[in-house]
Design an enzyme around this catalytic site. Structure first.
Site, PDB file in Angstrom:
ATOM      1  N   HIS A 305      -3.781   7.480  -4.536  1.00 40.27           N
ATOM      2  CA  HIS A 305      -3.237   7.093  -5.838  1.00 40.27           C
ATOM      3  C   HIS A 305      -2.262   8.169  -6.279  1.00 40.27           C
ATOM      4  CE1 HIS A 305      -3.073   5.921 -10.065  1.00 40.27           C
ATOM      5  NE2 HIS A 305      -3.504   4.752  -9.651  1.00 40.27           N
ATOM      6  N   ASP A 363      -8.667  -0.816  -6.173  1.00 44.57           N
ATOM      7  CA  ASP A 363      -8.438  -2.023  -5.380  1.00 44.57           C
ATOM      8  C   ASP A 363      -9.306  -2.102  -4.141  1.00 44.57           C
ATOM      9  OD1 ASP A 363      -6.542  -3.101  -7.025  1.00 44.57           O
ATOM     10  OD2 ASP A 363      -4.983  -1.819  -6.200  1.00 44.57           O
TER      11      ASP A 363
END
Ligand code: ACO
Length: 428
Positions: A305, A363
């Site tokens: 991320h 996710d």
């Protein structure tokens, strides 16, 4: 108030003011840098650049903290619901009981879409990706609701916001129904927001549909986790589109388009596809090796991320939710979940992933959960967009209501040809 920063440029030094936030890193205000030095700053990907001031969402990527209006995401996901989170993001405080009733009533009264939207839908091919339908249909709302496109009118801004939060689930469910050739299901206003959405997706006119409260609660929690994430790519897109004065429906459509990319909201779809491609636990080392190979473009989807250099706090809640949903549905041995758990275990102990601080993101587990609920992979990003709509709107409203707001207009480092003269085609 922090001391200004001194910058030495050629033969003189400049004092650049520093602004402090309530928490988190301070910023160096470079607004006058060009006027004073003739130079721009250079930061492609905005890795060190704050694009705005905001009071909505705070992330500490090193500590794995996510706050909506100061409230930790795990507390909201545990005790709150999605519509309450919408209220919080939009208005800055948790609603009182009467504010909550009033807000739910207002959202519920906007759930239907103009009947002519049906014809708009029928122009799409059956195999159109739901996100392509969402980009188009959200943008098309501005063609149906002219009376809420004047951004200078506070009341119109509010109605447009309600309309988008209320109609997005209806449009997303329609996109799904259209793709499988089933009739559209109208919203049912005595159901809560998420139960209504599940019903619009999975009910058929020929039989009674009973909403499973465990699935509804799990999906509601997924919506809470995805509701906002400060100045990510799609939110920045919405702000940039809105900075020109474009109407809110068009701005949110721009956000939907940006979210679609696999490096952003498309990652949940990509993560599930990757787990399916891996297929069995014994093939994990092969994929880990590929992810580490500099000459192979493959990346472990659902890992890494831009901001979180620690466990994504949403991923922990998502992992728990995945287990709850699979238990409820009696799925004892889901091979994809087994692969996910093992992949996570291996990656978290691998020096490559440890050194680069690559942890599972939100996710990683959401695909497994949504698949178990019955959603096809092509709908995953549309569900993310549904939840993020409120964050986009809250950020858009904050920008429009900021008196110092001006059009966003980045500059560039030009590396093209210097001035040259036009050569007629017969002489080239
Ligand atoms: N698998 C393997 N290696 C990775 C991964 C990954 N998933 N993510 C990053 N790396 C490596 C890069 O190769 C790079 O290595 P290098 O320094 O040797 O060149 C290093 O880690 C840093 O990666 P960057 O791409 O520079 O990091 P950035 O912050 O730009 O990217 C991103 C973040 C786009 C999320 C990236 O981690 C990625 O592509 N992940 C997979 C897609 C994904 O899951 N996206 C969802 C994001 S969450 C969301 O949108 C809700």
């Amino acid at each position: 108030m922090s001391n200004p920063v001194t910058l030495n440029v050629a033969d003189h030094s400049l004092e650049l003011p520093v602004k402090d936030g309530s928490i988190g890193p301070s910023v160096v205000d470079i607004g006058k840098l060009y006027a004073q030095s003739g130079m721009f700053t250079y930061d492609p990907g905005f890795t060190s650049t704050a694009s705005c001031e905001s009071k909505i969402t705070y992330i500490d990527g090193d500590e794995g903290v996510l706050l909506y209006r100061g409230f930790p995401i795990d507390q909201l996901a545990e005790h709150g619901d999605f519509l309450e989170t919408c209220y919080l993001l939009l208005y800055g405080e948790l609603p009182t009981a009467s504010q909550r009733t009033d807000f739910n009533y207002r959202v519920t009264r906007h759930t239907m879409v103009h009947e002519q939207m049906m014809r708009f839908f029928q122009g799409f091919r059956r195999d159109a990706h739901p996100m392509s339908v969402m980009v188009a249909s959200v943008g098309a709302l501005s063609a149906f609701y002219h009376d809420s496109t004047d951004i200078a009118d506070e009341n119109q801004r509010m109605i447009a916001s309600m309309r988008m939060i209320a109609k997005f689930p209806t449009l997303a469910a329609m996109a799904y129904k259209y793709s499988i050739g089933q009739p559209f299901v109208y919203p049912q206003n005595d159901l809560d927001y998420t139960s209504n959405f599940l019903r619009m997706c999975f009910a058929v006119p020929c039989e009674e549909y009973k909403v499973n409260p465990v699935l509804s609660r799990a999906l509601d929690r997924i919506f809470i986790l995805h509701a906002d994430h400060e100045q990510n790519a799609s939110t920045s897109t919405v702000r940039l589109a809105g900075s020109s004065g474009a109407n809110p429906f068009a701005c949110i459509a721009a956000g939907v388009a940006c979210l679609w990319g696999p490096a952003h909201g498309g990652a949940n779809e990509a993560a599930l596809k990757m787990l399916q491609e891996i297929g069995t636990v014994d093939r994990i080392p092969e994929f880990i090796a590929r992810a580490k190979d500099k000459n192979d473009p493959f990346r472990l989807m659902g890992f890494g991320h831009r901001v979180y250099k620690n466990y994504d706090p949403r991923a922990k809640i998502m992992q728990k939710t995945a287990h709850e949903v699979l238990n409820e549905l009696g799925i004892k041995d889901d091979p994809l979940l087994d692969i996910a758990v093992e992949l996570e275990r291996i990656a978290l102990s691998d020096p490559y992933f440890i050194e680069k601080k690559l942890y599972p993101n939100v996710d990683f587990y959401s695909g497994i959960t949504l698949k178990a609920m019955g959603f096809p992979t092509s709908m995953f990003t549309a569900l993310f967009a549904l939840a993020r709509t409120v964050g986009w709107i809250a950020q858009w409203k904050e920008m429009i209501e900021d008196p110092s707001q001006k059009i966003g207009r980045p500059r560039q480092l030009y590396t093209g040809s210097p001035k040259r003269d036009y050569v007629p085609s017969h002489m080239r």
